[in-house]
Design an enzyme around this catalytic site. Structure first.
Site, PDB file in Angstrom:
ATOM      1  CG  HIS A   1      -7.081   2.307   3.130  1.00  0.00           C
ATOM      2  ND1 HIS A   1      -5.942   1.361   3.191  1.00  0.00           N
ATOM      3  CD2 HIS A   1      -7.106   2.592   1.793  1.00  0.00           C
ATOM      4  CE1 HIS A   1      -5.486   0.936   2.052  1.00  0.00           C
ATOM      5  NE2 HIS A   1      -5.986   1.862   1.184  1.00  0.00           N
TER       6      HIS A   1
ATOM      7  CE1 TYR B   1      -8.429  -5.643   1.132  1.00  0.00           C
ATOM      8  CE2 TYR B   1      -6.831  -6.119   2.715  1.00  0.00           C
ATOM      9  CZ  TYR B   1      -7.200  -5.350   1.492  1.00  0.00           C
ATOM     10  OH  TYR B   1      -6.236  -4.355   1.192  1.00  0.00           O
ATOM     11  CD  GLU B   2      -8.200  -6.955  -3.475  1.00  0.00           C
ATOM     12  OE1 GLU B   2      -8.319  -6.374  -4.697  1.00  0.00           O
ATOM     13  OE2 GLU B   2      -6.727  -7.135  -3.313  1.00  0.00           O
TER      14      GLU B   2
ATOM     15  CB  SER C   1      -0.910   0.094   1.329  1.00  0.00           C
ATOM     16  OG  SER C   1      -1.717  -1.051   1.157  1.00  0.00           O
TER      17      SER C   1
ATOM     18  CG  HIS D   1      -4.857  -7.264  -0.182  1.00  0.00           C
ATOM     19  ND1 HIS D   1      -4.978  -6.437  -1.204  1.00  0.00           N
ATOM     20  CD2 HIS D   1      -3.807  -6.801   0.437  1.00  0.00           C
ATOM     21  CE1 HIS D   1      -3.846  -5.606  -0.932  1.00  0.00           C
ATOM     22  NE2 HIS D   1      -3.171  -5.659  -0.024  1.00  0.00           N
TER      23      HIS D   1
ATOM     24  CG  ASN E   1      -1.782   2.022  12.072  1.00  0.00           C
ATOM     25  OD1 ASN E   1      -1.734   1.311  11.061  1.00  0.00           O
ATOM     26  ND2 ASN E   1      -2.605   1.103  13.180  1.00  0.00           N
TER      27      ASN E   1
ATOM     28  CG  HIS F   1      -2.904  -1.989  -3.584  1.00  0.00           C
ATOM     29  ND1 HIS F   1      -1.917  -2.680  -3.846  1.00  0.00           N
ATOM     30  CD2 HIS F   1      -3.387  -1.642  -2.821  1.00  0.00           C
ATOM     31  CE1 HIS F   1      -1.474  -2.875  -2.504  1.00  0.00           C
ATOM     32  NE2 HIS F   1      -2.584  -2.492  -1.763  1.00  0.00           N
TER      33      HIS F   1
ATOM     34  CB  ALA G   1       1.153  -0.548   4.769  1.00  0.00           C
TER      35      ALA G   1
ATOM     36  CG  MET H   1      -5.079  -6.727   6.608  1.00  0.00           C
ATOM     37  SD  MET H   1      -6.604  -5.612   6.338  1.00  0.00           S
ATOM     38  CE  MET H   1      -6.742  -4.552   7.839  1.00  0.00           C
ATOM     39  CB  SER H   2      -0.810  -8.409   2.070  1.00  0.00           C
ATOM     40  OG  SER H   2       0.429  -7.749   2.518  1.00  0.00           O
TER      41      SER H   2
END
Ligand SMILES: Cc1cc2[nH]c(=O)nc(N)n2n1
Length: 282
Positions: free
Chosen positions: A255, A86-87, A31, A84, A241, A62, A114, A217-218
């Site tokens: 995000h 989550y997609e 990201s 990902h 973060n 992306h 990230a 998440m990846s």
């Protein structure tokens, strides 16, 4: 679903017939880190939608392009935008490019992402060299290697200890020192969660208790598939973060904030990765 060896081969053949580049290094830009692809010389680039067999990227920040080119004279291929879980992609699909790179002759995978920080010493804007990962989805069977094993790529039960190459990790620490950014860089353990939601406070406390330094998440599925087929792997996380670990803390992550840190630090990440590629023996 299952993807046959021929499908990987077909995509690899298609790409080899559309570019003269024969990359030995593949880079996955996380990201907000897509600009690295723009620094490649003598580029050949393809939208994922034009590449047979490639899934489509749907995340803001992306681009969705495969960029071939040279970085300090070394032939590379960059994924500008990754896939990902989550997609809604199956993990077989999110890791499809890794096996295509293998069939094209790639030997080293550099993966960036990230991530949120759980370690007290890791601040937003810091860079974590991934020493090891905890693949939570994989532990419960959401694993790209599930299903019939393709012996042409690797064994049924691949070892994962040491999947983040020690030599490349030491080299990167050396490079950070030479660049005068050693204060921003440290090693740590990365955990993959499925997402797309960020963690609850109880989940954050659990992960911290389990020794996780940064969460994203990846990355883990790509690294599992890369290790299975014998690629050398280096990974780094850009800390975007602090994960909220206390019920008193009113902060929450989004995000946009993740992308903002990406823009701020992408220059440094770019220089570190470029220097690594230029210095490491291919
Ligand atoms: C890309 C990214 C950034 C963060 N931050 C966070 O607190 N928790 C996550 N899972 N992620 N993932």
């Amino acid at each position: 679903e299952h993807i046959s060896h021929d499908e990987y081969q077909k995509t690899a053949d298609w790409l080899r017939s559309h570019t003269k580049h024969r990359p030995l290094v593949a880079i996955i830009c996380g990201s907000g880190l897509g600009m690295l692809a723009d620094t490649l010389k003598c580029q050949d680039s393809f939208d994922y939608s034009d590449i047979p067999g490639f899934p489509q990227s749907t995340v803001q920040g992306h681009a969705g392009r495969l960029v071939f080119g040279e970085l300090k004279g070394k032939s590379c291929v960059c994924m500008q935008g990754r896939f990902h879980m989550y997609e809604g992609h199956s993990l077989i699909k999110t890791t499809f490019p890794i096996r295509v790179f293998k069939l094209m002759g790639v030997e080293t995978l550099i993966v960036t992402n990230a991530a949120g920080s759980l370690a007290d010493g890791l601040q937003p804007g810091d860079i974590m060299i991934i020493k090891d990962h905890i693949n939570f989805p994989g532990l419960v069977g959401l694993n790209p290697l599930c299903g019939p094993n393709d012996e042409k790529f690797g064994p049924r039960f691949p070892a994962m200890s040491g999947c983040y190459d020690k030599g490349l990790r030491s080299l990167m620490m050396e490079i950070a020192k030479q660049m005068g950014v050693a204060g921003l860089v440290q090693e740590g353990v990365y955990a993959m969660v499925g997402g797309p939601n960020f963690e609850t406070i109880a989940e954050a406390k659990l992960l911290h208790r389990l020794g996780v330094d940064a969460v994203g998440m990846s990355t883990a599925p790509e690294v599992v598939v890369a290790t299975h087929c014998g690629l050398r792997v280096f990974g780094l996380s850009l800390i975007t973060n602090k994960v909220v670990k206390s019920y008193e803390d009113s902060e929450s992550v989004n995000h946009e904030g993740v992308l903002e840190v990406g823009r701020l630090r992408s220059q440094t990440v770019q220089q570190l990765v470029t220097e690594l590629i230029s210095t490491m023996e291919i």
